[in-house]
Scaffold this motif. Structure first.
Motif, PDB file in Angstrom:
ATOM      1  N   THR A  33       3.818  12.431   2.948  1.00 26.39           N
ATOM      2  CA  THR A  33       3.990  11.927   3.623  1.00 26.39           C
ATOM      3  C   THR A  33       2.401  11.778   5.371  1.00 26.39           C
ATOM      4  O   THR A  33       2.275  10.773   5.319  1.00 26.39           O
ATOM      5  N   ALA A  34       1.721  12.677   4.572  1.00 21.26           N
ATOM      6  CA  ALA A  34       0.522  12.173   5.114  1.00 21.26           C
ATOM      7  C   ALA A  34      -0.518  11.581   4.848  1.00 21.26           C
ATOM      8  O   ALA A  34      -0.665  10.952   6.170  1.00 21.26           O
ATOM      9  N   GLN A  35      -0.361  10.688   3.718  1.00 22.39           N
ATOM     10  CA  GLN A  35      -1.418   9.532   3.723  1.00 22.39           C
ATOM     11  C   GLN A  35      -0.986   8.252   4.098  1.00 22.39           C
ATOM     12  O   GLN A  35      -1.146   7.474   4.109  1.00 22.39           O
ATOM     13  N   ALA A  36       1.062   8.161   3.724  1.00 23.05           N
ATOM     14  CA  ALA A  36       1.198   7.356   4.339  1.00 23.05           C
ATOM     15  C   ALA A  36       1.309   6.812   5.665  1.00 23.05           C
ATOM     16  O   ALA A  36       1.385   6.135   6.008  1.00 23.05           O
ATOM     17  N   LEU A  37       0.963   8.302   6.216  1.00 26.70           N
ATOM     18  CA  LEU A  37       0.662   7.770   8.093  1.00 26.70           C
ATOM     19  C   LEU A  37      -0.526   7.292   8.766  1.00 26.70           C
ATOM     20  O   LEU A  37      -0.321   7.492   8.941  1.00 26.70           O
ATOM     21  N   ARG A  38      -1.674   7.626   7.918  1.00 24.93           N
ATOM     22  CA  ARG A  38      -2.852   6.600   7.700  1.00 24.93           C
ATOM     23  C   ARG A  38      -2.195   5.496   7.366  1.00 24.93           C
ATOM     24  O   ARG A  38      -3.613   5.279   7.985  1.00 24.93           O
ATOM     25  N   VAL A  39      -1.891   4.910   6.172  1.00 28.56           N
ATOM     26  CA  VAL A  39      -1.491   3.617   6.418  1.00 28.56           C
ATOM     27  C   VAL A  39      -0.692   2.762   7.265  1.00 28.56           C
ATOM     28  O   VAL A  39      -1.094   2.177   8.206  1.00 28.56           O
ATOM     29  N   ILE A  40      -0.067   3.758   8.167  1.00 24.12           N
ATOM     30  CA  ILE A  40       0.693   3.365   8.803  1.00 24.12           C
ATOM     31  C   ILE A  40       0.611   2.837  10.375  1.00 24.12           C
ATOM     32  O   ILE A  40      -0.333   2.428  10.681  1.00 24.12           O
ATOM     33  N   ALA A  41      -0.169   4.306  10.809  1.00 24.36           N
ATOM     34  CA  ALA A  41      -1.471   4.115  12.132  1.00 24.36           C
ATOM     35  C   ALA A  41      -2.833   3.074  11.923  1.00 24.36           C
ATOM     36  O   ALA A  41      -3.090   2.463  12.600  1.00 24.36           O
ATOM     37  N   LYS A  74       0.526  -1.228   0.237  1.00 26.02           N
ATOM     38  CA  LYS A  74       0.057   0.268  -0.228  1.00 26.02           C
ATOM     39  C   LYS A  74       1.018   1.313  -0.372  1.00 26.02           C
ATOM     40  O   LYS A  74       0.544   1.969  -0.796  1.00 26.02           O
ATOM     41  N   LEU A  75       1.961   1.245   0.895  1.00 20.17           N
ATOM     42  CA  LEU A  75       2.798   2.384   1.271  1.00 20.17           C
ATOM     43  C   LEU A  75       3.261   2.667  -0.355  1.00 20.17           C
ATOM     44  O   LEU A  75       3.727   3.757  -1.135  1.00 20.17           O
ATOM     45  N   GLU A  76       3.852   1.538  -1.198  1.00 18.26           N
ATOM     46  CA  GLU A  76       4.314   1.304  -2.397  1.00 18.26           C
ATOM     47  C   GLU A  76       3.422   2.410  -3.743  1.00 18.26           C
ATOM     48  O   GLU A  76       4.062   3.012  -4.837  1.00 18.26           O
ATOM     49  N   ALA A  77       2.592   1.423  -3.434  1.00 21.72           N
ATOM     50  CA  ALA A  77       1.403   1.640  -4.769  1.00 21.72           C
ATOM     51  C   ALA A  77       1.314   3.616  -4.298  1.00 21.72           C
ATOM     52  O   ALA A  77       1.136   4.068  -5.276  1.00 21.72           O
ATOM     53  N   LEU A  78       1.289   3.853  -2.837  1.00 21.00           N
ATOM     54  CA  LEU A  78       1.008   5.763  -2.659  1.00 21.00           C
ATOM     55  C   LEU A  78       2.406   6.378  -3.147  1.00 21.00           C
ATOM     56  O   LEU A  78       1.910   7.608  -3.841  1.00 21.00           O
ATOM     57  N   SER A  79       3.674   5.594  -3.176  1.00 17.52           N
ATOM     58  CA  SER A  79       4.708   6.125  -4.112  1.00 17.52           C
ATOM     59  C   SER A  79       4.782   6.613  -4.994  1.00 17.52           C
ATOM     60  O   SER A  79       4.838   7.379  -5.497  1.00 17.52           O
ATOM     61  N   ARG A  80       4.311   6.095  -5.110  1.00 21.07           N
ATOM     62  CA  ARG A  80       3.855   5.905  -7.379  1.00 21.07           C
ATOM     63  C   ARG A  80       3.136   6.567  -7.097  1.00 21.07           C
ATOM     64  O   ARG A  80       3.351   7.849  -8.794  1.00 21.07           O
ATOM     65  N   ARG A  81       1.961   7.352  -6.855  1.00 20.75           N
ATOM     66  CA  ARG A  81       1.127   8.641  -7.272  1.00 20.75           C
ATOM     67  C   ARG A  81       1.608   9.749  -7.159  1.00 20.75           C
ATOM     68  O   ARG A  81       1.379  11.242  -7.085  1.00 20.75           O
ATOM     69  N   TYR A  82       2.944   9.781  -5.869  1.00 18.79           N
ATOM     70  CA  TYR A  82       3.136  11.445  -6.066  1.00 18.79           C
ATOM     71  C   TYR A  82       4.806  11.626  -6.886  1.00 18.79           C
ATOM     72  O   TYR A  82       5.369  10.675  -6.531  1.00 18.79           O
TER      73      TYR A  82
END
Length: 592
Positions: free
Chosen positions: A392-400, A372-380
């Protein structure tokens, strides 16, 4: 209509030990007198699913699911009573006697379903004969071009539709009606003139076979560019629901029976599944292009607890599949995502890099949160300050959303390295990051227990004590107390009949006379957990429960007599009523 012969059902159950049957679907661990597992019917992390080997019934103390060996097979395989009987009969190598079962409507539905399955099987043979009949050059060329071997073609039952007209003619010659053809999905009506035509006319055919080995539908692939969709399935029918099936589950089931499975690979399409199977990855199923469903997740879980998702290498296209992956995790499957080279699908990897190349992809499979984090990073664009902050904000939501503190710490370190933000800043932001809403609802204040609740609990405890043979209830006469709940009455009557006939009281017999998963029966079975029915405390609760029922019966009679007294005009009768009311009042004081 008559159901199966009771003697046959008894024999069937005796030949199918419940522990063995359930153990073939889920891992059981013996603790004390019972076997335990995480319930296969609801999501849980702590085992609350108990199998009583002595009495041959199961009960989940979490969701209340309960039953005997037939009930379990019905639920786990999503089949009706007679299909569950047939599965168990096949397992025990017992011939099923011919029988008329259930209502006329159910009999008609079964007859229709059986006819559709026969029609689909005949259709599969028709397509197979087409492929091998010397007239399917385009289909054979495509198979050779894709490098599919003859043994694999046979294993998957691939076939050929040569045109739109031959299949309806063939099925009509076999005696099938127009109604049956249309209900099967293999045949449809043309837009022009309404004539019957092959639903997959001209395509390469992929039979879709369920876990029981029945052909339930077909997939078809166009062999040349047209305005039609490249891949197409026959419609959903009384035997086929796309969201409840996985392509190649029949061969995976055989694989598990042959030696067990540690994991299952899930791909999107037919060709991916066939290509991987041919390359030696036989533990593969395909979702047939749909987003994964809860039913498919449960189907996969029957065969393995570990799932490897192997969709194509286009991360942008995969973000829509994340919800499907979450469904897998919600069903307690350990999910890892296979990262393929950008733009390639599993079939491409096999062609270009062979078995070893795809195995490297499997070895590098990522846990779901990492994906999920890797897929997210490809969008930015992380070089852009604004986009990096959003990432960073979206990644923190995933990690939380991760439960493990150690996993969260590791992911924060990776996020630090990727964004250049300090670990301490990320940790502080994580504490304030929005989290997924908890599935648990806030605890409501427990209402005070009223008289009806106390009576119901007393009934349950008395019945459970007698049903499970508690020492203090060994010689208790159930006629001493009365039950108003229909389920309680049914249980009490069963126990009385067994005692009268000098036969053993078997809790598992209740599943033959009470509706499956009845909530009241589930509450009674809950009392069999641990030492709830053992020891001095249980004996005292039993005596208290008897007094509770006697008190309730006395109060009910008192209320009725008081009402009669108020309405009575005859002096002599009022005197008799007064005497009886006094007796009951004194008795009530004694009980209190």
């Amino acid at each position: 209509m008559k159901g199966p012969d009771p003697e046959f059902i008894r024999q069937l159950k005796s030949k199918n030990d419940l522990v063995d049957v359930i153990g073939s679907y889920v891992h059981l661990e013996k603790k004390g007198a019972n076997y335990w597992a995480c319930c296969p019917f609801h999501h849980e992390k702590t085992p609350s699913f108990a199998v009583n080997a002595a009495d041959q019934f199961y009960h989940c103390f979490g969701c209340g699911a309960s039953g005997d060996v037939i009930t379990f097979v019905r639920e786990i395989e999503s089949v009706d009573f007679m299909d569950a009987v047939r599965i168990l009969a096949e397992r025990a190598k017992l011939p099923v006697p011919e029988t008329e079962y259930d209502s006329e409507e159910a009999a008609r539905a079964k007859k229709k379903r059986d006819e559709v399955l026969r029609l689909l099987r005949d259709t599969a043979h028709f397509y197979l004969n087409n492929l091998n009949g010397g007239r399917a050059d385009k289909h054979v060329d495509y198979i050779l071009k894709r490098g599919i071997s003859a043994p694999v073609v046979r294993k998957f039952g691939l076939g050929a539709s040569l045109n739109f007209r031959d299949l309806p003619r063939f099925l009509r010659s076999k005696g099938y009606s127009e109604e049956a053809m249309l209900e099967s999905g293999a045949v449809t009506k043309s837009d022009r003139g309404g004539e019957l035509i092959d639903s997959l006319g001209g395509r390469l055919i992929f039979p879709i076979i369920n876990a029981f080995g029945d052909v339930v539908a077909f997939g078809g692939r166009m062999l040349e560019k047209t305005d039609f969709a490249k891949y197409k399935n026959t419609k959903e029918t009384i035997v086929f629901n796309k969201s409840k099936n996985l392509y190649n589950i029949n061969l995976v089931k055989k694989l598990k029976k042959a030696g067990g499975l540690s994991d299952i690979i899930i791909v999107e399409g037919y060709m991916d599944a066939i290509s991987l199977y041919q390359a030696g990855f036989e533990n593969v199923v395909a979702s047939m292009g749909t987003a994964l469903t809860k039913e498919q997740a449960r189907l996969a879980k029957r065969y393995a607890d570990n799932v490897l998702i192997s969709y194509d290498g286009d991360f942008a296209g995969q973000k829509g599949a994340i919800r499907g992956l979450e469904i897998l995790r919600e069903e307690q499957l350990n999910v890892r995502v296979v990262s393929l080279p950008e733009g390639l699908d599993p079939d491409d990897v096999i062609k270009k890099q062979g078995h070893e190349g795809y195995q490297r992809c499997l070895d590098g499979a990522m846990p779901l949160v990492d994906f999920k984090l890797e897929a997210l990073s490809r969008r930015y664009d992380l070089k852009n300050t604004e986009q990096r902050r959003e990432y960073t904000a979206q990644a923190l939501r995933v990690i939380a959303g991760e439960e493990s503190a150690s996993v969260r710490e590791d992911l924060l370190k990776q996020l630090r390295d990727k964004t250049g933000t300090t670990y301490e800043s990320l940790r502080r932001d994580l504490e304030n990051a929005p989290r997924e809403p908890s599935a648990a609802e806030p605890q409501e204040q427990k209402p005070r227990e009223d008289s009806a609740d106390r009576v119901r609990k007393a009934c349950r405890f008395i019945l459970a004590s007698v049903l499970f043979g508690a020492k203090y209830a060994k010689n208790f006469d159930l006629s001493r107390v009365s039950f108003s709940d229909p389920v309680h009455n049914t249980i009490a009557e069963y126990i009385r009949m067994q005692q009268k006939n000098g036969e053993r009281v078997r809790p598992s017999a209740l599943f033959e006379i009470i509706e499956e998963n009845d909530a009241e029966l589930a509450d009674i079975l809950d009392l069999s957990l641990g030492d709830s029915l053992e020891g001095e405390a249980a004996a005292k609760t039993f005596e208290t429960s008897i007094k509770t029922l006697e008190r309730a019966a006395t109060e009910e009679e008192l209320n009725a007599l008081s009402a009669r007294f108020d309405a009575e005009t005859d002096a002599a009768e009022r005197k008799n009523l007064t005497r009886r009311i006094l007796e009951l009042t004194l008795r009530l004081k004694t009980l209190n």
